[in-house]
Design a protein around this motif. Sequence first.
Motif, PDB file in Angstrom:
ATOM      1  N   GLY A  68       0.805  -1.213   0.000  1.00 16.51           N
ATOM      2  CA  GLY A  68       0.000   0.000   0.000  1.00 16.51           C
ATOM      3  C   GLY A  68       0.837   1.262   0.000  1.00 16.51           C
ATOM      4  O   GLY A  68       2.076   1.219   0.003  1.00 16.51           O
ATOM      5  N   TRP A  69       0.131   2.392  -0.017  1.00 23.62           N
ATOM      6  CA  TRP A  69       0.760   3.710  -0.014  1.00 23.62           C
ATOM      7  C   TRP A  69       0.565   4.354   1.357  1.00 23.62           C
ATOM      8  O   TRP A  69      -0.517   4.264   1.950  1.00 23.62           O
ATOM      9  CB  TRP A  69       0.142   4.584  -1.079  1.00 23.62           C
ATOM     10  N   VAL A  70       1.577   5.018   1.855  1.00 23.90           N
ATOM     11  CA  VAL A  70       1.504   5.646   3.172  1.00 23.90           C
ATOM     12  C   VAL A  70       0.437   6.735   3.164  1.00 23.90           C
ATOM     13  O   VAL A  70       0.472   7.657   2.348  1.00 23.90           O
ATOM     14  CB  VAL A  70       2.865   6.229   3.578  1.00 23.90           C
ATOM     15  N   ASP A  71      -0.524   6.601   4.081  1.00 21.74           N
ATOM     16  CA  ASP A  71      -1.591   7.593   4.220  1.00 21.74           C
ATOM     17  C   ASP A  71      -1.319   8.537   5.396  1.00 21.74           C
ATOM     18  O   ASP A  71      -1.558   9.736   5.305  1.00 21.74           O
ATOM     19  CB  ASP A  71      -2.934   6.885   4.415  1.00 21.74           C
ATOM     20  N   SER A  72      -0.814   7.995   6.497  1.00 27.28           N
ATOM     21  CA  SER A  72      -0.457   8.802   7.664  1.00 27.28           C
ATOM     22  C   SER A  72       0.507   8.011   8.520  1.00 27.28           C
ATOM     23  O   SER A  72       0.634   6.792   8.381  1.00 27.28           O
ATOM     24  CB  SER A  72      -1.698   9.191   8.478  1.00 27.28           C
ATOM     25  N   VAL A  73       1.208   8.694   9.425  1.00 25.56           N
ATOM     26  CA  VAL A  73       2.175   8.027  10.297  1.00 25.56           C
ATOM     27  C   VAL A  73       1.843   8.337  11.748  1.00 25.56           C
ATOM     28  O   VAL A  73       1.307   9.394  12.077  1.00 25.56           O
ATOM     29  CB  VAL A  73       3.624   8.459   9.974  1.00 25.56           C
ATOM     30  N   GLY A  83       2.468   8.836   0.697  1.00 30.41           N
ATOM     31  CA  GLY A  83       2.366   8.486  -0.716  1.00 30.41           C
ATOM     32  C   GLY A  83       3.348   7.441  -1.189  1.00 30.41           C
ATOM     33  O   GLY A  83       3.197   6.903  -2.293  1.00 30.41           O
ATOM     34  N   GLU A  84       4.381   7.151  -0.397  1.00 31.81           N
ATOM     35  CA  GLU A  84       5.360   6.139  -0.797  1.00 31.81           C
ATOM     36  C   GLU A  84       4.736   4.746  -0.749  1.00 31.81           C
ATOM     37  O   GLU A  84       3.888   4.453   0.096  1.00 31.81           O
ATOM     38  CB  GLU A  84       6.587   6.185   0.106  1.00 31.81           C
ATOM     39  N   ALA A  85       5.194   3.864  -1.653  1.00 29.93           N
ATOM     40  CA  ALA A  85       4.661   2.501  -1.749  1.00 29.93           C
ATOM     41  C   ALA A  85       5.537   1.531  -0.965  1.00 29.93           C
ATOM     42  O   ALA A  85       6.774   1.569  -1.062  1.00 29.93           O
ATOM     43  CB  ALA A  85       4.579   2.066  -3.204  1.00 29.93           C
ATOM     44  N   TYR A  86       4.884   0.648  -0.200  1.00 28.55           N
ATOM     45  CA  TYR A  86       5.597  -0.339   0.607  1.00 28.55           C
ATOM     46  C   TYR A  86       4.916  -1.694   0.528  1.00 28.55           C
ATOM     47  O   TYR A  86       3.699  -1.803   0.353  1.00 28.55           O
ATOM     48  CB  TYR A  86       5.635   0.093   2.080  1.00 28.55           C
ATOM     49  N   LEU A  87       5.731  -2.726   0.676  1.00 28.89           N
ATOM     50  CA  LEU A  87       5.252  -4.085   0.935  1.00 28.89           C
ATOM     51  C   LEU A  87       5.308  -4.300   2.439  1.00 28.89           C
ATOM     52  O   LEU A  87       6.143  -3.705   3.124  1.00 28.89           O
ATOM     53  CB  LEU A  87       6.150  -5.102   0.220  1.00 28.89           C
ATOM     54  N   VAL A  88       4.424  -5.150   2.963  1.00 26.71           N
ATOM     55  CA  VAL A  88       4.325  -5.343   4.405  1.00 26.71           C
ATOM     56  C   VAL A  88       4.791  -6.743   4.795  1.00 26.71           C
ATOM     57  O   VAL A  88       4.304  -7.740   4.255  1.00 26.71           O
ATOM     58  CB  VAL A  88       2.883  -5.124   4.895  1.00 26.71           C
ATOM     59  N   TYR A  89       5.727  -6.803   5.736  1.00 28.14           N
ATOM     60  CA  TYR A  89       6.121  -8.071   6.351  1.00 28.14           C
ATOM     61  C   TYR A  89       5.026  -8.464   7.321  1.00 28.14           C
ATOM     62  O   TYR A  89       4.730  -7.725   8.277  1.00 28.14           O
ATOM     63  CB  TYR A  89       7.463  -7.899   7.060  1.00 28.14           C
ATOM     64  N   LEU A 141       9.123  -0.266  -1.920  1.00 27.55           N
ATOM     65  CA  LEU A 141       8.957  -0.802  -3.274  1.00 27.55           C
ATOM     66  C   LEU A 141       9.465   0.143  -4.347  1.00 27.55           C
ATOM     67  O   LEU A 141       9.581  -0.250  -5.512  1.00 27.55           O
ATOM     68  CB  LEU A 141       7.478  -1.113  -3.536  1.00 27.55           C
ATOM     69  N   GLY A 142       9.753   1.379  -3.973  1.00 26.48           N
ATOM     70  CA  GLY A 142      10.199   2.330  -4.983  1.00 26.48           C
ATOM     71  C   GLY A 142       9.132   2.520  -6.041  1.00 26.48           C
ATOM     72  O   GLY A 142       7.966   2.723  -5.735  1.00 26.48           O
ATOM     73  N   ASP A 143       9.532   2.403  -7.324  1.00 27.35           N
ATOM     74  CA  ASP A 143       8.584   2.598  -8.409  1.00 27.35           C
ATOM     75  C   ASP A 143       7.984   1.294  -8.915  1.00 27.35           C
ATOM     76  O   ASP A 143       7.302   1.267  -9.943  1.00 27.35           O
ATOM     77  CB  ASP A 143       9.251   3.343  -9.566  1.00 27.35           C
ATOM     78  N   ALA A 144       8.219   0.182  -8.204  1.00 25.96           N
ATOM     79  CA  ALA A 144       7.648  -1.103  -8.607  1.00 25.96           C
ATOM     80  C   ALA A 144       6.148  -1.118  -8.347  1.00 25.96           C
ATOM     81  O   ALA A 144       5.648  -0.453  -7.439  1.00 25.96           O
ATOM     82  CB  ALA A 144       8.321  -2.247  -7.847  1.00 25.96           C
ATOM     83  N   ASP A 145       5.418  -1.874  -9.152  1.00 21.62           N
ATOM     84  CA  ASP A 145       3.963  -1.958  -9.047  1.00 21.62           C
ATOM     85  C   ASP A 145       3.578  -2.609  -7.719  1.00 21.62           C
ATOM     86  O   ASP A 145       3.829  -3.793  -7.511  1.00 21.62           O
ATOM     87  CB  ASP A 145       3.417  -2.786 -10.210  1.00 21.62           C
ATOM     88  N   PRO A 146       2.939  -1.880  -6.801  1.00 15.73           N
ATOM     89  CA  PRO A 146       2.610  -2.456  -5.502  1.00 15.73           C
ATOM     90  C   PRO A 146       1.491  -3.489  -5.566  1.00 15.73           C
ATOM     91  O   PRO A 146       1.431  -4.386  -4.711  1.00 15.73           O
ATOM     92  CB  PRO A 146       2.204  -1.238  -4.663  1.00 15.73           C
ATOM     93  N   ILE A 147       0.605  -3.395  -6.545  1.00 12.75           N
ATOM     94  CA  ILE A 147      -0.492  -4.365  -6.642  1.00 12.75           C
ATOM     95  C   ILE A 147       0.067  -5.739  -6.985  1.00 12.75           C
ATOM     96  O   ILE A 147      -0.235  -6.740  -6.333  1.00 12.75           O
ATOM     97  CB  ILE A 147      -1.533  -3.905  -7.684  1.00 12.75           C
ATOM     98  N   TYR A 308      12.411  -9.088  -7.231  1.00 10.30           N
ATOM     99  CA  TYR A 308      11.223  -8.646  -7.969  1.00 10.30           C
ATOM    100  C   TYR A 308      11.545  -7.412  -8.814  1.00 10.30           C
ATOM    101  O   TYR A 308      11.202  -7.348 -10.006  1.00 10.30           O
ATOM    102  CB  TYR A 308      10.106  -8.354  -6.968  1.00 10.30           C
ATOM    103  N   ARG A 309      12.226  -6.446  -8.211  1.00  7.71           N
ATOM    104  CA  ARG A 309      12.548  -5.221  -8.929  1.00  7.71           C
ATOM    105  C   ARG A 309      13.557  -5.475 -10.049  1.00  7.71           C
ATOM    106  O   ARG A 309      13.601  -4.728 -11.040  1.00  7.71           O
ATOM    107  CB  ARG A 309      13.072  -4.166  -7.957  1.00  7.71           C
ATOM    108  N   ALA A 310      14.358  -6.535  -9.903  1.00  3.39           N
ATOM    109  CA  ALA A 310      15.327  -6.886 -10.946  1.00  3.39           C
ATOM    110  C   ALA A 310      14.715  -7.752 -12.039  1.00  3.39           C
ATOM    111  O   ALA A 310      15.394  -8.091 -13.015  1.00  3.39           O
ATOM    112  CB  ALA A 310      16.518  -7.626 -10.319  1.00  3.39           C
ATOM    113  N   GLY A 311      13.434  -8.113 -11.888  1.00  2.16           N
ATOM    114  CA  GLY A 311      12.767  -8.922 -12.891  1.00  2.16           C
ATOM    115  C   GLY A 311      13.065 -10.408 -12.800  1.00  2.16           C
ATOM    116  O   GLY A 311      12.759 -11.159 -13.736  1.00  2.16           O
ATOM    117  N   GLN A 312      13.651 -10.851 -11.683  1.00  2.00           N
ATOM    118  CA  GLN A 312      13.993 -12.270 -11.534  1.00  2.00           C
ATOM    119  C   GLN A 312      12.812 -13.129 -11.114  1.00  2.00           C
ATOM    120  O   GLN A 312      12.784 -14.328 -11.382  1.00  2.00           O
ATOM    121  CB  GLN A 312      15.130 -12.422 -10.521  1.00  2.00           C
ATOM    122  N   ILE A 313      11.839 -12.524 -10.428  1.00  2.00           N
ATOM    123  CA  ILE A 313      10.622 -13.242 -10.063  1.00  2.00           C
ATOM    124  C   ILE A 313       9.420 -12.370 -10.398  1.00  2.00           C
ATOM    125  O   ILE A 313       9.441 -11.160 -10.192  1.00  2.00           O
ATOM    126  CB  ILE A 313      10.592 -13.641  -8.572  1.00  2.00           C
TER     127      ILE A 313
END
Length: 348
Positions: A68-73, A83-89, A141-147, A308-313
């Motif tokens: 998801g994208w950061v909405d508040s902290v 607005g930054e995109a993250y994956l969640v552990y 996730l940087g600019d990688a597709d979070p979905i 993922y970002r390198a296109g390996q998976i």
Amino acid sequence: MRAIVFEEWKQFPTLKEVRKPEAGPGEVLLKVAGAGACHSDVSIFQDFTAEMPGNMKAGFTLGHENSGWVDSVGEGVSGVNIGEAYLVYGPVGCGRCKACSRGQDTYCENAATNPYAGIGLGRDGGMAEYVAVPARNLIPLGDADPIAAAPLADAALTPYHAIKGALPHLNAGGRFALVVGLGGLGQIAVQILKALTGATIIATDMKPEAMAKAEEAGAITVPSGPDQVRKIREITGGRGVDAAFDFVGVTPTLATATASMAQGGKLVVVGIAGGVHEWSFFTTPYESVITNTYWGTIEELHEVVDMYRAGQITPEIETYSLEDGLEAYRKMVAGKLNARAVIVPHQA
């Protein structure tokens, strides 16, 4: 806000209105980009009971593969921008024991007294418009597709952890790896093995279409059947495989994997279907190892995102709106999903 909620044991989840969460101290509120539907969710609402371990009390939002994208902290959180995109552990341990200190919350020494096992596992998860998570559990996730990235949190992290632990058995010439079960985790396992090792990858499943996908990723496939083990051993020149990964975990798949192992080989059982295996000194290959594993570490999820970002998976996904999320679970129960279902709450 809307959420898919597990309300009671042995009951199908419901889509309902719930209170929008807030970011507490040390937490971040994410606007959910995607939430992967995992078969573990089906086990929660279909198979488990209140006596199951993990402190999962009924009455929480499902979803442990989240992005998801950061909405508040919340209070005390820094270095995270709106607005930054993250994956969640997903796992959440006590944060104090030795296992948690090395980022392995899955093996938390205080699991029995923790209030929940993880996000979407006792604590409200990401099958909702918003989810609050510990800031520590965010993987950029940087600019990688979070979905498309959402399933990485389990469907990629789990096989990555299993394979990484078996690399000493595969990092040499002429080695063979066996993947049993070509669902979402098994397919990504083939990609990870291709990227990390030079081993010949053998994959087996009951579904021709699943084996065709594995072949496209670089595996040699063997269909299930009475000649399954013989054909696997033929590919290895009779020696057997150096590492096997069982992503099903029923007694027949355990039998196939163990019968295919070479001396000094390693079998990692990832599937939690409850199968059993009878050990014998005279039938077990000398110095072979059978072990099990669960999920992975937060450090390894950083490494998975790098791949993922390198296109390996590349996880194969099919997306559903939040309104159609229950239909995704119905398809999963019926065995009719052809890819990882990802719920996209902010998509019509």
